[in-house]
Motif scaffolding. Structure first.
Motif, mmCIF file in Angstrom:
data_model
loop_
_atom_site.group_PDB
_atom_site.id
_atom_site.type_symbol
_atom_site.label_atom_id
_atom_site.label_comp_id
_atom_site.label_asym_id
_atom_site.label_seq_id
_atom_site.Cartn_x
_atom_site.Cartn_y
_atom_site.Cartn_z
ATOM 1 N N ALA A 287 0.871 -1.178 0.000
ATOM 2 C CA ALA A 287 0.000 0.000 0.000
ATOM 3 C C ALA A 287 0.905 1.224 0.000
ATOM 4 C CB ALA A 287 -0.900 0.005 1.228
ATOM 5 N N PRO A 288 1.066 1.903 -1.125
ATOM 6 C CA PRO A 288 2.008 3.029 -1.203
ATOM 7 C C PRO A 288 1.785 4.048 -0.091
ATOM 8 C CG PRO A 288 1.148 2.491 -3.375
ATOM 9 C CD PRO A 288 0.358 1.679 -2.393
ATOM 10 N N LEU A 289 2.867 4.383 0.602
ATOM 11 C CA LEU A 289 2.747 5.346 1.687
ATOM 12 C C LEU A 289 2.451 6.747 1.185
ATOM 13 C CD1 LEU A 289 5.616 4.031 3.958
ATOM 14 C CD2 LEU A 289 3.168 3.954 4.442
ATOM 15 N N VAL A 290 2.802 7.038 -0.055
ATOM 16 C CA VAL A 290 2.445 8.360 -0.594
ATOM 17 C C VAL A 290 0.929 8.534 -0.606
ATOM 18 C CG1 VAL A 290 4.528 8.706 -1.965
ATOM 19 C CG2 VAL A 290 2.601 7.459 -2.950
ATOM 20 N N ASP A 291 0.200 7.430 -0.743
ATOM 21 C CA ASP A 291 -1.258 7.486 -0.679
ATOM 22 C C ASP A 291 -1.752 7.377 0.766
ATOM 23 O OD1 ASP A 291 -1.333 7.617 -3.455
ATOM 24 O OD2 ASP A 291 -1.484 5.438 -3.671
#
Length: 375
Positions: A287-291
């Motif tokens: 789960a991309p941390l940028v999101d």
């Protein structure tokens, strides 16, 4: 905790009398003193009683004790910026500018190095320059690479500002008579205000937010990265290596990998981190941390206000794309440190324990809240 140098049997955290052949340290200029590497190098030299001049465009909000600051734009420096300093014997270059794709990083970062050299050489007594490189020298940013990486591995065809800087530095050193050393750390762990490309802070902020909202600490990357071997470099260890390189003739003209001396798997470290934050371990989840972190600034601000934390701007805490890259690199990242040890620097640390020690320090310094903190 006392760290013993495995080669000499001495405590490397204390200043020892110079051995025969070692160069004396006069005034040290640290370019990029606001970064995690520059900050810790400045602290170590100042602790040893050396005069330290830190260079950056703006003064850090928490400049270390004993370190003088000069505001210098290394891209267009005033060569007389250190005219009143006297003889500069050592330059430590830790400055960096992010400028886009790899090919576009070369010119501006070479310009920074040239500017720092011009400023430091104005007095005419420069004796040694330390330049930092990293895993990109081996292609760690491109995918899996030969491991363990060794300093004499061939260069890659892809554009790389490390290579260009090294070539410039060797040329200037040969022409002007100063020694050079290139140090290659990986995933430097330490704290510096406004230095978000720092894996320690990614762990600290992510774990804090999971605990604050009451969710498990899920590894936010690929399972391959969770299981792969990884390595880190403690910022204090790197600072000690920098001092050693500036003194020892064994370091002249050399490239050295500098890590804590061990490797670890996130799969083994993650449960220790979850226990430290007081939450359950979650399953790896890409789960991309940028999101994930895109809406978490208000939560962090509540933690800052409720627990009296240092008011660091959210954008300066962590560079989430950097953390996403590290935690989705599903290949072993291992460098050999044999050459460094054989040359005379044998300092080492247990990386898993070091994460826990540094998290405790961040809590004590009110960078992150105490265990059990809620938002």
């Amino acid at each position: 905790m006392t760290i013993t140098d495995l080669t000499t049997g001495q405590d490397p955290s204390t200043d020892q009398a110079s051995s025969p052949g070692e160069r004396a340290v006069g005034t040290v200029v640290v370019a990029g003193v606001g970064g995690v590497i520059g900050r810790h190098v400045a602290i170590e030299h100042a602790r040893l009683g050396h005069r330290v001049i830190g260079l950056s465009r703006r003064a850090p909000s928490d400049l270390p004790d004993g370190v003088e600051h000069r505001a210098v734009d290394l891209a267009d420096p005033d060569r007389g910026a250190l005219a009143d300093v006297g003889d500069v014997t050592h330059l430590v270059f830790g400055a960096y500018v992010e400028a886009g794709p790899p090919a576009e990083l070369v010119a501006p970062n070479v310009a920074l190095l040239r500017g720092a050299l011009d400023v430091a050489q104005a007095g005419g007594h420069l004796e040694h320059v330390t330049l930092y490189q990293g895993g990109k020298a081996y292609g760690a940013h491109l995918g899996g690479f030969k491991t363990p990486a060794k300093e004499d591995d061939p260069r890659l065809l892809a554009p790389n500002f490390y290579y260009a800087q090294e070539d410039v530095l060797r040329e200037r050193g040969a022409r002007d008579g100063f020694a050079v050393t290139m140090l290659r750390p990986e995933a430097v762990l330490g704290y510096a205000t406004g230095n978000p490309m720092n894996l320690l802070m990614a762990v600290a902020v992510y774990g804090t937010l999971c605990a604050a909202v009451g969710v498990p600490l899920a590894f936010p990357g690929s399972r391959a990265a969770y299981e792969a071997l990884y390595q880190s470099t403690d910022a204090e260890l790197l600072a000690r290596a920098t001092v050693w390189a500036g003194r020892s003739p064994n370091a002249d003209g050399q490239v050295f990998n500098v890590t804590n001396g061990d490797q670890y798997r996130w799969a083994n470290l993650w449960p220790l981190l979850a226990e430290d934050f007081g939450v359950d371990v979650g399953h790896p989840l890409t789960a991309p941390l940028v999101d994930t972190m895109s809406d978490k600034e208000p939560v962090w601000q509540r933690l800052v206000e409720r627990h009296g934390l240092r008011p660091t701007p959210w954008a300066d805490l962590v560079q989430w794309p950097f953390a996403d890259f590290i935690w989705n690199s599903g290949f072993d990242n291992v460098s050999s440190t044999v050459k460094l040890r054989q040359a005379g620097f044998g300092d080492c640390l247990d990386s898993e324990q070091r994460y826990l020690d540094l998290l405790a320090r961040l809590r004590a310094d009110r960078v992150i809240p105490p265990r059990g903190a809620t938002a």
